[in-house]
Design an enzyme around this catalytic site. Structure first.
Site, PDB file in Angstrom:
ATOM      1  CG  HIS A 199      -1.894  -1.215   1.081  1.00 22.36           C
ATOM      2  ND1 HIS A 199      -2.350  -1.128   2.716  1.00 22.36           N
ATOM      3  CD2 HIS A 199      -2.383  -2.183   0.134  1.00 22.36           C
ATOM      4  CE1 HIS A 199      -3.619  -2.682   1.403  1.00 22.36           C
ATOM      5  NE2 HIS A 199      -4.084  -2.494   0.307  1.00 22.36           N
TER       6      HIS A 199
ATOM      7  NE  ARG B 218       0.528  -4.318 -15.164  1.00 28.66           N
ATOM      8  CZ  ARG B 218       0.729  -3.252 -15.762  1.00 28.66           C
ATOM      9  NH1 ARG B 218       0.711  -2.079 -15.363  1.00 28.66           N
ATOM     10  NH2 ARG B 218       1.869  -3.979 -16.173  1.00 28.66           N
TER      11      ARG B 218
ATOM     12  NE  ARG C  53      -3.976  -6.567 -17.024  1.00 26.42           N
ATOM     13  CZ  ARG C  53      -2.653  -6.703 -16.825  1.00 26.42           C
ATOM     14  NH1 ARG C  53      -1.598  -7.710 -17.465  1.00 26.42           N
ATOM     15  NH2 ARG C  53      -2.435  -6.693 -15.425  1.00 26.42           N
TER      16      ARG C  53
ATOM     17  CD  GLU D 169      -0.076 -11.029 -20.711  1.00 27.67           C
ATOM     18  OE1 GLU D 169       0.765 -10.945 -19.678  1.00 27.67           O
ATOM     19  OE2 GLU D 169      -0.898 -11.619 -19.967  1.00 27.67           O
TER      20      GLU D 169
ATOM     21  CG  ASN E 147       6.452  -6.597 -17.752  1.00 24.87           C
ATOM     22  OD1 ASN E 147       6.728  -5.645 -18.595  1.00 24.87           O
ATOM     23  ND2 ASN E 147       5.158  -5.988 -16.975  1.00 24.87           N
ATOM     24  CG  ASP E 148       3.022 -12.431 -17.616  1.00 29.99           C
ATOM     25  OD1 ASP E 148       3.955 -12.609 -16.497  1.00 29.99           O
ATOM     26  OD2 ASP E 148       2.349 -11.812 -17.094  1.00 29.99           O
TER      27      ASP E 148
ATOM     28  NE  ARG F 113       5.880  -9.778 -14.363  1.00 30.58           N
ATOM     29  CZ  ARG F 113       5.280  -9.252 -14.525  1.00 30.58           C
ATOM     30  NH1 ARG F 113       4.257 -10.640 -15.543  1.00 30.58           N
ATOM     31  NH2 ARG F 113       4.371  -8.424 -14.599  1.00 30.58           N
TER      32      ARG F 113
ATOM     33  CB  CYS G 218       0.248  -2.705 -23.026  1.00 31.45           C
ATOM     34  SG  CYS G 218       0.057  -4.508 -22.406  1.00 31.45           S
TER      35      CYS G 218
HETATM   36  C1  PEP Z   1       3.149  -8.326 -19.042  1.00 31.67           C
HETATM   37  O1  PEP Z   1       3.083  -9.264 -18.507  1.00 31.67           O
HETATM   38  O2  PEP Z   1       3.856  -7.429 -19.603  1.00 31.67           O
HETATM   39  C2  PEP Z   1       1.706  -6.845 -18.729  1.00 31.67           C
HETATM   40  C3  PEP Z   1       1.370  -5.939 -19.330  1.00 31.67           C
HETATM   41  O3  PEP Z   1       1.227  -7.255 -17.524  1.00 31.67           O
HETATM   42  P1  PEP Z   1       1.385  -7.461 -15.912  1.00 31.67           P
HETATM   43  O4  PEP Z   1       3.021  -6.297 -15.522  1.00 31.67           O
HETATM   44  O5  PEP Z   1       0.109  -6.484 -15.227  1.00 31.67           O
HETATM   45  O6  PEP Z   1       1.861  -8.642 -15.915  1.00 31.67           O
HETATM   46 MG    MG Z   2       1.589  -9.784 -17.624  1.00 25.94          MG
END
Ligand code: PEP
Ligand code: MG
Length: 757
Positions: free
Chosen positions: A367, A474, A510, A612, A635-636, A646, A683
């Protein structure tokens, strides 16, 4: 026989009180203490080890050979006693010798004894020593007995500290080393800051642990709780972010603790065992801390920090040691230092003087991190032992993007920092000037620049940086900052506010990406749903389709929030086309139902999927004809492509986003999308870094959704780049398979005066 924990501890404390009051030496007192505890727990052995000169020394024993006293010494971490002291945790074993850390000391004669229980003697979260009992018979000590030992250990810590028998940590003494230190941590909120070290909270010093009048102690706790509730209620009304939004929900969590009857009951039980109000609060907190340490759940850990925040507040009230640095007032530019901080505590600071925050703990989803981000205060977390490396008032330079913390910098360092800060500010002003200029390459290619968001406040960033819309909202953030599952109406209100703030610009919502590391404490999981490998587990769309009640409510909230507008909805972690079909059908079903109820609906719905999971790339020809857009979550995606967690610090820099494998993979996906004429964007965080964004444009990506702070630098790059030439250059690199794409691209940009930061 011991009955309840309170009665057990009380019997012992009554006897200990006389010992403590006696005019005898500290050593004589310890000798007496081991006798009393041994007798009370019917244990053949009771021993006390204390940390002296960094080593654990046997100070007193009943049952082991007396010759071993002051002779048996163990390093921290050595043997069971060393383990307890190092980990500051309790051990309870029916067969001590079979524990892998058991270390046999012949001089003690302990081979006779099978069972073993030991508790740390704690002061200021460090072990001063260890109190242990041993039994001839192999048996586990009961919970009641362990609790009694822990309470006694607490009282002993007072005796030991007052008699200065053990090393008492460097907390009170000034840090010896006054030279410059460079420290690193976990980048929680980006930014640069310069200020003087201020400790959030001088630890409350507990003067007395054994109560003289139990009823009076109970009354002190009751009035302290009343005062604390008053403070929290007042804060709820006056938080500077207003009374709406996620911060309100954070304060709701505080309220929940402040009114938690279970907590009050446990404190009262500790008072019944003979402790003072202060000692009882600390005792309960120690116990909770130990329990929580065994649960490896980052979200619960975050809630634990909220509870720590409240316990510290309660301790300060009850002991009259009230001033946090916030209450005393900041007198100059300050960098705040704390083990951890509650969001409400952060809100108490004067924003004009508070320049940065350094935490020993902290996590991205805590938080306090969310609140600090909204306040625009840089935060570096997980800086180990910071409280022991800095003196109050020391000058500190924070550069979170560079992951560097300079403590007591030399004048040269300070000057270099000032220069960098100046350049950053100047560049920020330059980027701000780009706000209303189009995001177009030199050869006229339009690149859509959108932002990633998750909180109500984030929507304001759209105007601030001049973005084309929100490319990733998100929605799970709202779920993560709430103490309970947000009701559909609450979700709908948030979505509507965000859509209103965005005006004509699109917002891509999303659907919830929960599960995995984004676990919700209020969502029950069955035994078989617990997982070793959360990132690859039952999360995002997988979980949402299985527990579709949550997804249905969210779909309705989105549909109603977007009435009269275009709704963009995107599903995370789609692995196979049928998952997308099922999710879309679920939303459509809700739409039809609302229609039958004559509710006003969105004028259109655009459906998208996130790529992803690498497997989806192999079936894009099947999926793309059903999609309105595709968004690549790098990212994923990269963690799955490289099989590299990650969040793992050791792997954070091992694989490069500009590796040939990732870029070739992305190139293929992008060209498949182009062939199907389906818009594709990126993204993930990758798109927010200027060089990586340049590479993506070279792969043909024309939509990026990035963190708001990156919009300026990325737009500046876009306006300086010739896309066709870049595409040709990158294609050549990927075909020849050079290994250093990063340096080749950097050189290419430098040759053309394209700034990369
Ligand atoms: C990602 O995985 O790249 C993504 C944008 O989603 P998050 O970072 O929320 O998993
Ligand atoms: Mg993701």
């Amino acid at each position: 026989m011991l009955s309840t924990p309170a009665a057990a501890a009380r019997q012992i404390l009554i006897r200990l009180q006389e010992v403590m009051a006696a005019r005898t030496s500290a050593q004589a007192k310890l000798n007496k203490v081991v006798e009393i505890i041994g007798e009370s727990l019917s244990s053949e052995v009771c021993s006390i080890y204390l940390v002296r000169e960094g080593v654990l020394e046997l100070f007193a024993t009943r049952g082991l050979k007396q010759e071993a006293v002051h002779v048996t010494r163990m390093a921290m971490g050595e043997g069971l006693v060393g383990l307890i002291a190092t980990n500051v945790e309790t051990l309870n074993l029916d067969e001590a010798a079979s524990h892998p850390d058991f270390s046999y000391r012949p001089e003690t004669g302990e081979e006779l004894f099978h069972s073993f229980a030991g508790v740390p003697i704690v002061r200021r979260e460090r072990a001063l020593g260890v109190l242990c009992v041993q039994h001839v018979e192999p048996r586990r000590y009961e919970e009641v007995e362990i609790e009694a030992l822990q309470t006694v250990a607490m009282v002993l810590s007072e005796l030991i500290a007052n008699a200065e028998l053990a090393d008492d940590g460097p907390m009170d003494s000034r840090v010896q080393d006054t030279g410059t230190s460079v420290l690193h941590g976990l980048q929680l909120v980006m930014g640069m800051a310069r200020g003087h070290a201020v400790f959030h909270q001088p630890r409350v010093h507990i003067e007395h642990t054994v109560a003289e009048d139990t009823e009076a102690e109970r009354q002190r706790v009751i009035s302290a709780f009343a005062k604390m509730r008053e403070q929290i209620d007042r804060m709820t009304g006056t938080a500077e972010f207003g009374t709406e939004g996620e911060h309100q929900e954070v304060l709701e969590t505080y309220k929940m603790f402040a009114y938690d009857e279970g907590w009050i009951r446990r404190i009262n039980e500790a008072i019944d065992s003979g402790l003072t109000a202060e000692a009882a609060i600390e005792r309960v907190q120690q116990r909770t801390r130990m329990r929580m340490r065994q649960i490896d759940d980052p979200l619960l850990q975050d809630r634990m920090h909220d509870l720590e925040d409240m316990a510290n507040r309660l301790l300060r009230i009850v002991s009259g040691q009230l001033g946090t640095a916030a209450q005393l007032g900041l007198r100059q530019d300050a960098i705040l230092i704390a083990r951890n901080l509650g969001p409400a505590e952060l809100l108490e600071y004067d924003r004009r003087r508070l320049k940065g925050v350094i935490l020993e703990e902290g996590s991205l989803t805590a938080h306090v991190t969310i609140v600090a981000r909204a306040m625009g205060v840089p935060v570096l977390g997980r800086v180990r032992d910071i409280r022991h490396q800095v003196n109050e008032g020391d000058l500190i330079l924070m550069d979170v993007a560079a992951n560097a913390l300079l403590v007591r910098p030399t004048p040269d360092m300070d000057e270099a920092f000032e220069n960098k800060l100046h350049i950053t500010q100047r560049r920020r002003a330059e980027f701000a000037a780009l706000r209303d200029l189009p995001s177009v390459t030199l050869d006229g290619q339009r690149i859509e620049l959108m932002v990633n968001a998750g909180l109500r406040e984030d929507a304001q960033a759209l105007d601030l940086v001049g973005a084309d819309g929100i490319g990733l909202f998100r929605t799970e953030f709202q779920f993560l900052v709430s103490a309970t599952l947000p009701q559909r109406e609450k979700q709908q209100r948030l979505y509507k506010d965000v859509l209103d703030a965005a005006g004509d610009r699109p917002v891509i919502f999303r659907t919830v990406d929960i599960g995995g590391d984004k676990a919700l404490p209020y969502m029950q999981r069955d035994e078989e749903e617990l997982e070793d490998n959360p990132a690859m587990g039952w999360r995002a769309l997988r979980l949402a389709l299985d527990r579709d009640g949550l997804m249905k409510a969210q779909a309705r909230a989105l549909l109603e929030a977007a009435s009269g507008k275009v709704l963009h909805i995107m599903f995370p972690m789609v692995s196979e086309p049928w998952e997308y079909d099922q999710a879309k059908a679920l939303v459509e079903h809700q739409r039809q139902w609302l229609q039958s109820q004559r509710k006003k609906l969105p004028v259109a719905i655009r459906y998208g999927a996130m790529l992803e999971v690498p497997a989806l790339a192999e079936v894009l020809d099947i999926l793309l004809p059903r999609l309105d857009f595709l968004s690549i979550g790098t990212n994923d995606l990269t963690q799955f492509l490289f099989a590299a967690d990650r969040a793992h610090p050791r792997l954070a820099e091992r694989y490069d986003w500009l590796s040939i494998a990732i870029l070739r993979f992305l190139a293929r996906v992008v060209s498949t999308c182009h062939a199907h004429e389906v818009p594709v964007g990126v993204c993930g965080e990758m798109g927010g870094r200027t060089l990586e964004a340049m590479a993506l444009i070279g792969l043909g990506v024309r939509r990026l959704s990035i963190t708001p702070a990156s919009v300026g630098p990325v737009k500046a790059m876009i306006r300086a780049v010739e896309a066709t030439e870049l595409e040709r250059f990158l294609k050549g690199l990927l075909e020849t398979g050079v290994s250093d794409i990063r340096s080749q691209l950097t050189a290419w940009a430098e040759d053309r005066d394209i700034e990369l930061n």
